[in-house]
Write a protein that holds these residues in place. Structure first.
Motif, PDB file in Angstrom:
ATOM      1  N   ARG A 187       0.833  -1.214   0.000  1.00 44.05           N
ATOM      2  CA  ARG A 187       0.000   0.000   0.000  1.00 44.05           C
ATOM      3  C   ARG A 187       0.862   1.257   0.000  1.00 44.05           C
ATOM      4  NH1 ARG A 187      -1.142   2.753   4.140  1.00 44.05           N
ATOM      5  NH2 ARG A 187      -1.021   1.060   5.639  1.00 44.05           N
ATOM      6  N   LYS A 188       1.898   1.251   0.849  1.00 46.86           N
ATOM      7  CA  LYS A 188       2.771   2.422   0.914  1.00 46.86           C
ATOM      8  C   LYS A 188       3.577   2.610  -0.373  1.00 46.86           C
ATOM      9  CE  LYS A 188       3.185   3.004   5.864  1.00 46.86           C
ATOM     10  NZ  LYS A 188       4.110   3.175   6.986  1.00 46.86           N
ATOM     11  N   LEU A 189       3.953   1.515  -1.017  1.00 49.53           N
ATOM     12  CA  LEU A 189       4.635   1.647  -2.307  1.00 49.53           C
ATOM     13  C   LEU A 189       3.713   2.296  -3.332  1.00 49.53           C
ATOM     14  CD1 LEU A 189       6.481  -1.776  -2.666  1.00 49.53           C
ATOM     15  CD2 LEU A 189       7.541   0.478  -2.501  1.00 49.53           C
ATOM     16  N   GLU A 190       2.469   1.845  -3.350  1.00 49.11           N
ATOM     17  CA  GLU A 190       1.503   2.379  -4.313  1.00 49.11           C
ATOM     18  C   GLU A 190       1.149   3.831  -4.005  1.00 49.11           C
ATOM     19  OE1 GLU A 190       0.631   0.656  -6.998  1.00 49.11           O
ATOM     20  OE2 GLU A 190       1.695  -1.129  -6.334  1.00 49.11           O
ATOM     21  N   ASP A 191       1.166   4.203  -2.725  1.00 47.80           N
ATOM     22  CA  ASP A 191       0.828   5.574  -2.305  1.00 47.80           C
ATOM     23  C   ASP A 191       2.030   6.512  -2.283  1.00 47.80           C
ATOM     24  OD1 ASP A 191      -1.778   4.750  -1.942  1.00 47.80           O
ATOM     25  OD2 ASP A 191      -1.605   4.549   0.235  1.00 47.80           O
ATOM     26  N   ASN A 192       3.200   6.006  -2.665  1.00 50.26           N
ATOM     27  CA  ASN A 192       4.438   6.800  -2.624  1.00 50.26           C
ATOM     28  C   ASN A 192       4.751   7.315  -1.221  1.00 50.26           C
ATOM     29  OD1 ASN A 192       5.116   6.545  -5.356  1.00 50.26           O
ATOM     30  ND2 ASN A 192       3.698   8.174  -5.893  1.00 50.26           N
ATOM     31  N   SER A 193       4.545   6.473  -0.234  1.00 47.45           N
ATOM     32  CA  SER A 193       4.882   6.827   1.148  1.00 47.45           C
ATOM     33  C   SER A 193       6.281   6.311   1.471  1.00 47.45           C
ATOM     34  CB  SER A 193       3.887   6.192   2.122  1.00 47.45           C
ATOM     35  OG  SER A 193       2.590   6.662   1.866  1.00 47.45           O
ATOM     36  N   GLY A 228      14.053  -5.257 -19.991  1.00 46.91           N
ATOM     37  CA  GLY A 228      14.810  -4.580 -21.025  1.00 46.91           C
ATOM     38  C   GLY A 228      16.307  -4.606 -20.804  1.00 46.91           C
ATOM     39  N   GLU A 229      16.758  -5.052 -19.651  1.00 45.68           N
ATOM     40  CA  GLU A 229      18.178  -5.182 -19.366  1.00 45.68           C
ATOM     41  C   GLU A 229      18.466  -6.652 -19.119  1.00 45.68           C
ATOM     42  OE1 GLU A 229      19.516  -2.666 -16.217  1.00 45.68           O
ATOM     43  OE2 GLU A 229      18.482  -0.917 -16.992  1.00 45.68           O
ATOM     44  N   ARG A 230      19.726  -6.951 -18.914  1.00 42.46           N
ATOM     45  CA  ARG A 230      20.066  -8.326 -18.562  1.00 42.46           C
ATOM     46  C   ARG A 230      19.269  -8.680 -17.319  1.00 42.46           C
ATOM     47  NH1 ARG A 230      23.601 -11.583 -15.729  1.00 42.46           N
ATOM     48  NH2 ARG A 230      24.153 -13.429 -16.919  1.00 42.46           N
ATOM     49  N   MET A 231      18.631  -9.807 -17.371  1.00 41.29           N
ATOM     50  CA  MET A 231      17.693 -10.178 -16.324  1.00 41.29           C
ATOM     51  C   MET A 231      18.409 -10.617 -15.047  1.00 41.29           C
ATOM     52  SD  MET A 231      14.673  -9.676 -17.520  1.00 41.29           S
ATOM     53  CE  MET A 231      13.462 -10.734 -16.772  1.00 41.29           C
ATOM     54  N   SER A 232      18.877  -9.649 -14.288  1.00 40.26           N
ATOM     55  CA  SER A 232      19.522  -9.973 -13.014  1.00 40.26           C
ATOM     56  C   SER A 232      18.730  -9.344 -11.879  1.00 40.26           C
ATOM     57  CB  SER A 232      20.965  -9.476 -12.997  1.00 40.26           C
ATOM     58  OG  SER A 232      20.996  -8.086 -13.126  1.00 40.26           O
ATOM     59  N   LEU A 233      18.774  -9.988 -10.756  1.00 34.06           N
ATOM     60  CA  LEU A 233      18.060  -9.524  -9.581  1.00 34.06           C
ATOM     61  C   LEU A 233      18.881  -8.457  -8.874  1.00 34.06           C
ATOM     62  CD1 LEU A 233      15.403 -10.412  -8.193  1.00 34.06           C
ATOM     63  CD2 LEU A 233      16.781 -11.826  -6.695  1.00 34.06           C
ATOM     64  N   GLU A 234      18.229  -7.407  -8.394  1.00 34.08           N
ATOM     65  CA  GLU A 234      18.943  -6.367  -7.664  1.00 34.08           C
ATOM     66  C   GLU A 234      18.183  -5.978  -6.409  1.00 34.08           C
ATOM     67  OE1 GLU A 234      18.296  -2.116  -9.395  1.00 34.08           O
ATOM     68  OE2 GLU A 234      18.457  -3.479 -11.090  1.00 34.08           O
ATOM     69  N   ILE A 235      18.927  -5.459  -5.453  1.00 35.85           N
ATOM     70  CA  ILE A 235      18.343  -4.971  -4.208  1.00 35.85           C
ATOM     71  C   ILE A 235      18.181  -3.467  -4.339  1.00 35.85           C
ATOM     72  CG2 ILE A 235      18.688  -4.653  -1.732  1.00 35.85           C
ATOM     73  CD1 ILE A 235      20.341  -7.235  -1.755  1.00 35.85           C
ATOM     74  N   CYS A 236      17.013  -2.980  -3.965  1.00 36.72           N
ATOM     75  CA  CYS A 236      16.720  -1.554  -4.087  1.00 36.72           C
ATOM     76  C   CYS A 236      15.990  -1.090  -2.825  1.00 36.72           C
ATOM     77  CB  CYS A 236      15.842  -1.342  -5.316  1.00 36.72           C
ATOM     78  SG  CYS A 236      15.268   0.324  -5.566  1.00 36.72           S
ATOM     79  N   HIS A 237      16.423   0.014  -2.259  1.00 34.39           N
ATOM     80  CA  HIS A 237      15.724   0.586  -1.119  1.00 34.39           C
ATOM     81  C   HIS A 237      14.378   1.125  -1.613  1.00 34.39           C
ATOM     82  CE1 HIS A 237      14.642   3.450   2.029  1.00 34.39           C
ATOM     83  NE2 HIS A 237      15.321   2.641   2.822  1.00 34.39           N
ATOM     84  N   ALA A 238      13.326   0.945  -0.830  1.00 36.86           N
ATOM     85  CA  ALA A 238      11.987   1.399  -1.232  1.00 36.86           C
ATOM     86  C   ALA A 238      11.946   2.899  -1.503  1.00 36.86           C
ATOM     87  CB  ALA A 238      10.970   1.019  -0.161  1.00 36.86           C
ATOM     88  N   GLY A 239      12.841   3.656  -0.892  1.00 34.09           N
ATOM     89  CA  GLY A 239      12.890   5.092  -1.106  1.00 34.09           C
ATOM     90  C   GLY A 239      13.199   5.479  -2.540  1.00 34.09           C
ATOM     91  N   MET A 240      13.824   4.582  -3.294  1.00 35.30           N
ATOM     92  CA  MET A 240      14.109   4.879  -4.703  1.00 35.30           C
ATOM     93  C   MET A 240      12.829   5.101  -5.496  1.00 35.30           C
ATOM     94  SD  MET A 240      17.314   5.130  -5.221  1.00 35.30           S
ATOM     95  CE  MET A 240      17.478   4.964  -6.964  1.00 35.30           C
TER      96      MET A 240
END
Length: 108
Positions: free
Chosen positions: A22-28, A41-53
């Motif tokens: 819900r918070k991801l969808e609400d930009n919280s 569209g890029e090489r299909m590799s898994l990455e870790i991303c902070h939700a703040g991005m």
């Protein structure tokens, strides 16, 4: 932004799954949430991303598919290892995003 049908979740993320989405969808803002994602569209590799991005207006939200959620960076690393091990055990290689996509297409 889309989600794989069978998300990988850490124990703490399981308890908060609906709130995280819900918070991801609400930009919280979510200080301790990390996402494991595949970029299309890029090489299909898994990455870790902070939700703040995802709060950044320039971030290509439409081009990512979320495979997992974790609360804390250490949990995200552990979850990444778990996903890579699953992919390797089932396919013999570490092409994680292709494995996740095939798994979803097979209805697993």
């Amino acid at each position: 932004m889309r989600y794989f049908k069978n998300l990988y979740l850490t124990e703490r993320a399981k308890e908060k799954k609906e709130t995280i989405i819900r918070k991801l969808e609400d930009n919280s803002i979510q200080f301790s949430v990390y996402l494991l994602l595949c970029r299309e569209g890029e090489r299909m590799s898994l990455e870790i991303c902070h939700a703040g991005m995802f709060l950044q207006t320039w971030y290509p939200r439409e081009q990512v598919k979320i495979a997992g959620m974790a609360v804390g960076y250490e949990e995200a690393l552990e979850l990444l290892v778990e996903i890579v091990e699953d992919a390797y055990q089932n396919t013999g290689n570490a092409d994680v995003c292709s494995y996740l996509k095939a798994r979803e297409e097979q209805g697993e």
